[in-house]
Scaffold this active site. Structure first.
Site, mmCIF file in Angstrom:
data_model
loop_
_atom_site.group_PDB
_atom_site.id
_atom_site.type_symbol
_atom_site.label_atom_id
_atom_site.label_comp_id
_atom_site.label_asym_id
_atom_site.label_seq_id
_atom_site.Cartn_x
_atom_site.Cartn_y
_atom_site.Cartn_z
ATOM 1 N N LYS A 224 98.877 -36.678 15.920
ATOM 2 C CA LYS A 224 98.817 -37.307 17.088
ATOM 3 C C LYS A 224 97.466 -37.504 17.400
ATOM 4 O O LYS A 224 96.365 -36.716 17.036
ATOM 5 C CB LYS A 224 99.610 -36.318 18.141
ATOM 6 N N ARG A 262 107.405 -29.870 13.758
ATOM 7 C CA ARG A 262 108.027 -31.264 13.304
ATOM 8 C C ARG A 262 106.706 -31.911 12.771
ATOM 9 O O ARG A 262 105.869 -32.160 13.518
ATOM 10 C CB ARG A 262 108.777 -32.058 14.413
#
Length: 286
Positions: A224, A262
């Site tokens: 991210k 994840r």
């Protein structure tokens, strides 16, 4: 602590669990279009298992900042053939990343075991579906919708940990009220979903508080943009630098009590978990 769903049990006492990401989308932020075909997605999923993933998380709708929703029909077209093919190829648990109960129901019928609901039961039938099917259920916090969630996100009193913890506790209670067994539930603070860099960092530090409702915590930080900021990214995305920062965060989050992660690249995150767990337990686990 044990995660129980559809006749399966995953021990979360000492070892962290990795969910490998399989995006069957044309527009996901790091791998959009790479695995958008069924054959490519299945091969990618099997490769993730070989690299250390414990669970495969299949998604057919991008939730990157600024993304638009897709129809139920399109999401079904993308994910169901992949889930069917993976179930025919592996016994590993499969999760479907969706906010739509119709997609989740079809995915469970095709062989999925877990619903990863990024809107935490915003679709009213989702709770009853999870309860009746015995599926695992991941509930995530997101401020607003993907299209606008990163437009000046803020929280009352700048207490993002308190706000997210309260939301997840309420959503957990709502799921239990629908008949979902508490042992089937996982909570995800939603790093990057309506959060600034400081919010994301506060939520990682606040993992012990996020555990208070009584369910294990999942961290979804892989590649991210806030990791790029930490790593000194200046122009175009530097996914190698984000991966390095992300593996460090995996180890830190594991030390603070998160048990599920994840990620796009299981192998380096598995190494980070093994290192953190050797320190936590004072030995290399067998």
């Amino acid at each position: 602590m044990t995660w129980r769903f559809r006749g399966r049990e995953i021990d979360l006492t000492s070892r962290g669990v990795i969910l490998g990401i399989v995006n069957v989308t044309p527009d996901s932020f790091s791998d959009g279009g790479v695995t958008s075909g069924t054959e490519e997605a299945v091969l990618h999923g099997l490769r993730l298992l070989n690299e250390g993933a414990d669970i495969l998380d299949i998604g057919g709708e991008s939730t990157r900042p600024g993304s638009l929703p897709v129809s139920t029909e399109e999401e079904l077209r993308r994910v169901i053939p992949v889930i069917r093919a993976l179930r025919a190829s592996t016994d590993a648990p499969i999760s479907v990343d969706t906010s739509k109960a119709d997609v989740a129901g079809a995915a469970l019928a095709a062989g999925a075991d877990i619903i990863n609901d990024v809107t935490a039961l915003s679709d009213p039938p989702m709770g009853a579906l999870a309860a009746s099917s015995g599926a695992g259920l991941i509930l995530m916090h997101m401020r607003g919708a993907p299209l606008t969630m990163q437009e000046n996100p803020s929280y009352e009193g700048d207490d993002v940990v308190g706000a997210v913890s309260k939301f997840l506790s309420e959503r957990r209670a709502a799921a239990v009220a629908c008949g979902v067994h508490p042992d089937a539930l996982i909570l995800d603070p939603g790093l990057g979903f309506g959060k600034t860099l400081s919010h994301n960092l506060a939520l990682v530090r606040g993992i012990p508080a996020l555990l208070a409702p009584g369910s294990p915590v999942l961290i979804g930080h892989s590649l991210k943009s806030f990791l790029g900021t930490i790593a000194g990214e200046t122009a175009s995305p530097d996914f190698a630098a984000r991966l390095q920062a992300g593996t460090a965060l995996t180890a830190l989050a594991r030390h603070l009590g998160a048990m599920l992660f994840r990620v796009h690249d299981p192998a380096p995150h598995r190494a980070a978990l093994l290192t953190a767990e050797a320190v936590i337990h004072g030995e290399v686990l067998p």
